[in-house]
Every structure is written in structure tokens, then in C-alpha cells.
Design an enzyme around this catalytic site. Sequence first.
Site, PDB file in Angstrom:
ATOM      1  N   ASN A 147     -42.489-137.170 153.500  1.00  0.00           N
ATOM      2  CA  ASN A 147     -42.996-138.541 153.409  1.00  0.00           C
ATOM      3  C   ASN A 147     -44.516-138.496 153.460  1.00  0.00           C
ATOM      4  O   ASN A 147     -45.114-138.324 154.525  1.00  0.00           O
ATOM      5  CB  ASN A 147     -42.442-139.387 154.563  1.00  0.00           C
ATOM      6  CG  ASN A 147     -42.776-140.861 154.416  1.00  0.00           C
ATOM      7  OD1 ASN A 147     -43.633-141.232 153.603  1.00  0.00           O
ATOM      8  ND2 ASN A 147     -42.115-141.705 155.190  1.00  0.00           N
ATOM      9  N   GLY A 172     -37.874-142.078 153.752  1.00  0.00           N
ATOM     10  CA  GLY A 172     -39.153-142.332 153.101  1.00  0.00           C
ATOM     11  C   GLY A 172     -39.749-141.174 152.326  1.00  0.00           C
ATOM     12  O   GLY A 172     -40.946-141.207 151.995  1.00  0.00           O
ATOM     13  N   ASP A 174     -41.171-139.012 149.364  1.00  0.00           N
ATOM     14  CA  ASP A 174     -41.806-139.545 148.156  1.00  0.00           C
ATOM     15  C   ASP A 174     -42.603-138.467 147.428  1.00  0.00           C
ATOM     16  O   ASP A 174     -42.684-137.315 147.865  1.00  0.00           O
ATOM     17  CB  ASP A 174     -42.701-140.732 148.503  1.00  0.00           C
ATOM     18  CG  ASP A 174     -43.707-140.421 149.616  1.00  0.00           C
ATOM     19  OD1 ASP A 174     -44.150-139.256 149.710  1.00  0.00           O
ATOM     20  OD2 ASP A 174     -44.044-141.341 150.388  1.00  0.00           O
ATOM     21  N   HIS A 247     -22.943-142.017 133.548  1.00  0.00           N
ATOM     22  CA  HIS A 247     -22.664-143.320 134.157  1.00  0.00           C
ATOM     23  C   HIS A 247     -23.970-143.958 134.607  1.00  0.00           C
ATOM     24  O   HIS A 247     -24.974-143.279 134.808  1.00  0.00           O
ATOM     25  CB  HIS A 247     -21.733-143.164 135.358  1.00  0.00           C
ATOM     26  CG  HIS A 247     -22.251-142.194 136.391  1.00  0.00           C
ATOM     27  ND1 HIS A 247     -21.979-140.846 136.332  1.00  0.00           N
ATOM     28  CD2 HIS A 247     -23.052-142.364 137.473  1.00  0.00           C
ATOM     29  CE1 HIS A 247     -22.568-140.230 137.340  1.00  0.00           C
ATOM     30  NE2 HIS A 247     -23.229-141.131 138.048  1.00  0.00           N
ATOM     31  N   ARG A 326     -32.068-131.811 133.539  1.00  0.00           N
ATOM     32  CA  ARG A 326     -30.770-131.396 134.091  1.00  0.00           C
ATOM     33  C   ARG A 326     -29.808-132.554 133.857  1.00  0.00           C
ATOM     34  O   ARG A 326     -30.112-133.714 134.188  1.00  0.00           O
ATOM     35  CB  ARG A 326     -30.904-131.067 135.573  1.00  0.00           C
ATOM     36  CG  ARG A 326     -29.612-130.538 136.215  1.00  0.00           C
ATOM     37  CD  ARG A 326     -28.870-131.642 136.917  1.00  0.00           C
ATOM     38  NE  ARG A 326     -27.769-131.158 137.743  1.00  0.00           N
ATOM     39  CZ  ARG A 326     -26.889-131.938 138.359  1.00  0.00           C
ATOM     40  NH1 ARG A 326     -26.983-133.256 138.264  1.00  0.00           N
ATOM     41  NH2 ARG A 326     -25.927-131.438 139.079  1.00  0.00           N
ATOM     42  N   ASP A 328     -26.462-134.561 134.409  1.00  0.00           N
ATOM     43  CA  ASP A 328     -25.416-134.779 135.404  1.00  0.00           C
ATOM     44  C   ASP A 328     -24.075-135.070 134.732  1.00  0.00           C
ATOM     45  O   ASP A 328     -24.015-135.779 133.725  1.00  0.00           O
ATOM     46  CB  ASP A 328     -25.826-135.953 136.303  1.00  0.00           C
ATOM     47  CG  ASP A 328     -24.939-136.106 137.516  1.00  0.00           C
ATOM     48  OD1 ASP A 328     -24.834-135.145 138.294  1.00  0.00           O
ATOM     49  OD2 ASP A 328     -24.351-137.198 137.679  1.00  0.00           O
ATOM     50  N   GLU A 357     -24.756-129.785 133.909  1.00  0.00           N
ATOM     51  CA  GLU A 357     -23.923-129.591 135.097  1.00  0.00           C
ATOM     52  C   GLU A 357     -22.470-129.474 134.658  1.00  0.00           C
ATOM     53  O   GLU A 357     -21.795-130.471 134.394  1.00  0.00           O
ATOM     54  CB  GLU A 357     -24.074-130.766 136.080  1.00  0.00           C
ATOM     55  CG  GLU A 357     -23.282-130.533 137.359  1.00  0.00           C
ATOM     56  CD  GLU A 357     -22.837-131.807 138.058  1.00  0.00           C
ATOM     57  OE1 GLU A 357     -22.423-131.717 139.228  1.00  0.00           O
ATOM     58  OE2 GLU A 357     -22.886-132.882 137.439  1.00  0.00           O
ATOM     59  N   HIS A 423     -27.506-130.156 146.658  1.00  0.00           N
ATOM     60  CA  HIS A 423     -27.237-131.421 147.330  1.00  0.00           C
ATOM     61  C   HIS A 423     -25.754-131.760 147.354  1.00  0.00           C
ATOM     62  O   HIS A 423     -25.344-132.693 148.056  1.00  0.00           O
ATOM     63  CB  HIS A 423     -28.005-132.546 146.640  1.00  0.00           C
ATOM     64  CG  HIS A 423     -27.542-132.805 145.237  1.00  0.00           C
ATOM     65  ND1 HIS A 423     -27.767-131.920 144.197  1.00  0.00           N
ATOM     66  CD2 HIS A 423     -26.841-133.839 144.705  1.00  0.00           C
ATOM     67  CE1 HIS A 423     -27.230-132.398 143.091  1.00  0.00           C
ATOM     68  NE2 HIS A 423     -26.668-133.559 143.366  1.00  0.00           N
ATOM     69  N   ASP A 424     -24.947-131.029 146.581  1.00  0.00           N
ATOM     70  CA  ASP A 424     -23.508-131.285 146.493  1.00  0.00           C
ATOM     71  C   ASP A 424     -22.681-130.330 147.340  1.00  0.00           C
ATOM     72  O   ASP A 424     -21.453-130.442 147.370  1.00  0.00           O
ATOM     73  CB  ASP A 424     -23.035-131.153 145.038  1.00  0.00           C
ATOM     74  CG  ASP A 424     -23.413-132.351 144.187  1.00  0.00           C
ATOM     75  OD1 ASP A 424     -23.459-133.473 144.731  1.00  0.00           O
ATOM     76  OD2 ASP A 424     -23.670-132.168 142.985  1.00  0.00           O
ATOM     77  N   ASP A 468     -22.351-132.859 151.920  1.00  0.00           N
ATOM     78  CA  ASP A 468     -22.997-134.169 151.834  1.00  0.00           C
ATOM     79  C   ASP A 468     -22.306-135.156 152.788  1.00  0.00           C
ATOM     80  O   ASP A 468     -21.079-135.281 152.752  1.00  0.00           O
ATOM     81  CB  ASP A 468     -22.895-134.640 150.376  1.00  0.00           C
ATOM     82  CG  ASP A 468     -23.162-136.111 150.199  1.00  0.00           C
ATOM     83  OD1 ASP A 468     -23.992-136.644 150.934  1.00  0.00           O
ATOM     84  OD2 ASP A 468     -22.533-136.716 149.310  1.00  0.00           O
TER      85      ASP A 468
END
Length: 583
Positions: A147, A172, A174, A247, A326, A328, A357, A423-424, A468
Site C-alpha cells: 500500500n 489497500g 496499489d 466472463h 494472461r 483467464d 490459463e 493466487h489459486d 484462497d
Amino acid sequence: MQKEVLYHRPKNNFAYAYDENTLHIRLRTKKDDVQSVELIYGDPYDWKDGTWQMKKSKMIKSGSDQWFDYYMAEVTPEYRRLRYGFVLMNDYEKLVFTEKGFYEEAPTDDTAYYFCFPFLNKSDVFTAPDWVKNTVWYQIFPERFANGDLANDPEGALPWGSAEPTPGNFFGGDFEGVIQHLDHLSNLGITGIYFTPIFKAKSNHKYDTIDYFEIDPQFGTKETFRRLVDACHEKGIKVMLDAVFNHSGFYFGPFQDVLINQENSPYKNWFHLHGFPVVTEPKPNYDTFAFEKSMPKLNTENPEVKDYLLKVARYWVEEFNIDGWRLDVANEVDHPFWREFRRTVKSVKPEVYILGEIWHDSMPWLQGDQFDAVMNYPFTSAALDFFAKEKITAIDFADRMTNVLQSYPDNVNKVSFNLLGSHDTPRVLTVAKQNKERVRQLYALMLSFPGTPCIYYGDEVGMTGDMDPGCRKCMEWDEEKQDRSLFEDIHKLIRLRSDHPAFGNDGSLSFIKTSNTPGMLAFKKTSSDETLLFAFNTESQSIILEKALFEGFPNTINLWTGEIISPELAVVKSNDFIILKLR
């Protein structure tokens, strides 16, 4: 011989143009069924006295897995066209394998018997950006990296790292925070950043896009992003964004219009609706990502949707000079859309890297007309199963990776996106049950494996986290709480990858089936300049390397320590690895 097991098919991964002059030809046989294979080949129009003129070339065994052996030959056809077949030998039989069947001797009265590579067209050669081969990526989840500007924090943002991550809380993170910490990445040796989505969205993960042309306000402005890209480029770091084109988000303008105006909405064909009224409860009557009602699936076959998304793809390359996309949930979008996507972004910047992906066999997307690479989850799974979970043996790992490497052309493998976590997924140290030695082994493997490696933010300093949202903790910036030893080891591995051609993508990999223990993994990587031996020991005791591994090499350098040692002293300690330059 087991004729029914023999497999070859022109094009794809069994016969392909490696470059504009060179063909790679592969053959699959039953494991240990064949002693030698020759490629017989010639120009289809090369005849003399009514006899087709053939040449022969010995094929090398390029790999083996649980069921099959794989053979490979490299050919440079003078006139860029080829007819070819295979001569297989063992102690009992000689067999000629052609497109039309099997023969005792190679026919020379007609070329129609043989497999055909009609012409090596330059435009058919799979070409990914050359810079990718030498890139080490770093994945950043922007909300949780740093942040740097409290003024743009979202409402209700918590103090940095003050709570465990949840699906709905904010801290936060960024762009300004990323800019302030670029030296951390440079010092590690990172040359590419992969950002998860940065576009306006309601969630903290941003995979529910509201506006594809706008930066999410919590990350900063477009000018801040432009400064970030420029600052990265000044440090030799490429920038790749995440495109969520399968999506949209629930609050995407066209979907909101559908919910308001229903069948009168001009956007009703932008989505896959199953009837009216469109409802979200008790279950959505429209297609979504998985069964998530907040992520309605876009109809990428609709010309208006296609035009909108292609403008998005072009805009961020043209306006901000990004280096990669990338994609998705790439496997659920139609192939014609991805072909147009490639033409669009490559027309703006030919060196843009396009990464899909896809978690399964991806050959349909990797034929030069859609993606440059896919995320190599088979590598992730096998590496974690061997080193972290101890579910498989070294032989099992080698078999699985050989199968993956043989499933794609070599020039595809060299840009495959290798990762240990994201992150998955749970963080690698958590999967390894806090065993830092195993984590070091995993990084030594990933950074020496064919492909382009990626480190998930914080893993380099020993962060932990379950699936996650646990894997999405705030980055730990207190150096006293960081594992600096792990950071330095990864930095050293990245430097070795940069300094030694065989360590990176210039080296061809061959697994070595050692007779020591199921926990001993070894392979050689060879370039035109050097041969490197990698050995990993997951056993509880030290292992002396077999002398046969050093045949023809009287001494060697331990690249990790700089010591010159003799083969008799090559020992791999428990839960350790060794990297040797053979001399």
C-alpha cells in the site's frame, strides 16, 4: 514388436517445423520394445532410374515414461518438403513403419507409402517472443502486495497485515506500492511481472470486471499505471496483465442492462441466457464461470462482444506498452476468438506474450495461431507431489514430466509458464509442511526446467497460506520476519540460470534413472557450451552419486559452492541438491 503401440502423426507435436529450415520428427514406441530407430526420408520428387532416393538418419531416444519410449530426429530438407518413414530394429525383428502400414523392407517404387510433410512454410513455424525464454516472472496480486498511497484505499480498508485475508476484506494494495518496491524485485533477479486483474471491479480479486477500459480506483489512475510500466521497463522488467474475457462481473454495464430491461435489452445476446426473466436465485438461468452467479459468461461468438473485447486487448498494448496478456479460463472461449485476439495484439506489438490459463492437454491452442504458451500446471502438480507431498517417486516424476515434454514441440516447451503456486493454490511452503529444504529443492528444479519460471509474491521470503483466501495474505515487508536466506538462495539460482546457458532454455534436458533410491532425482542439461548435472536427494541420508553419471568427465565444478571436485566425492546431502558443471 508391438505394432499397435507405435504412434506417429505429421504436424502437431510429432512432426513440426522447429524453425524455417528445420523439422523435428518424433516417434512413440512401446517401452523397451525397440533397440534402434532410423528415420528414412527424402524429397518426394527425387527419383533416379525409377527409384525413389532415400536418406537415413539415426533417431535418438529423447525420453521414456511408464509406458512408452520416444525417439526424435532433426532434419533440414533441402527443398523444405519431405516424405518419410521409420526403420525399427530389435534382436528379433526389423520393421518398416509408414503411413500405409508395415513392411519388411522400405518401398522405393512410390512415395505414397510414406508420411508426408508437404512443405515447410515460414508462416507455419510456431514463434513465441524470444525474450520470454530468459524471463523470470513474479506474480503480483495487487490488493495484497504493498500500500503506497493511503489516499486511494477502498472504504473499510484495514491496516496492512492486521487481519487474516477473507473473500471480502481489503488492505489497500496499489500501484504506488509496487513502484516503491521494484528494487526488491530487481535485487531478486525478476525480469517480468504478471499482475492479476487491475480493472475496475467490486471484489478484492478483480476477476469480476465492471469496466475493462478503467483501472480500479483503489490501485491508482491510468497515469500511475503508466508510471509503473515505464519504471518496470527502465529496470528491464516486462509487464503482463490478466484478461478476463470468458466472463464479466455482475456489475458490468451490459449485464446490468439485461437485468433491468430483460428481453428488451440491446445486450441480451452478449451473454448465454436460458430464458426470461433473467434471475440469479435460487440459481442463475444464464451461463457463468463455474456456478458463480456474479460472473456471467460472455458470448464471445457475438460480433459486438468480440469487437468490444478486441478493442480492450488492443487498447492496453497501444496506450501503455504492456508486454503480455494472461488469459483467464482460456479453454472455455471459442478458438476463432483467440485467433482474432492474436492477430489483433500482434499487429500492434509482435513481441507481446500470450499466455493461456489451461490446466489440461493444450495442443489445440499451441499451434502458432492462438497462444504462445499455457500455464504448466502438470509441472506444478508433479513437482509438488514428489518434493512437497512425497506421494510419488523420482521415477514417477520423470515419467510424468517426460510425457509433458513429449506432448509439445520443443519451441513450445521453452516458453511454457512454470509455477509452484499462485493466487489459486496453497503457498508452496505450506504444501511442503514448512520444510524449507524441500522448498529450496523445488526452486532449484523450477529455475532449471525448460520454460519460463514464475514466483508467487512473498514465496521468496517464506510466506505461508492455505488455499484462497489464505494464499492471499498481505506481503511481509518487515525483513526481520522474512526468510532472507531463502531469498538469497533463490537469487543465486536465478543468477546461475542467467550465467549458464545450459541452466536455462539453451540446455536440452534428459532424465537419468539412477539405481540408488526412489528419492533420488537426476537429470543432465546440455548446451553447445557445457553439460550440467542436477541431482536432488529427498532421502533421510546422504547419497554418493554413481560414477556412471560422470563417464567421460574426469572432474567437475560444484556451481553452488565453486569447488572443483572429483566424481568420487560427489555427495548429495539429505534433502539437498547439487548442481555440477561437468568437465
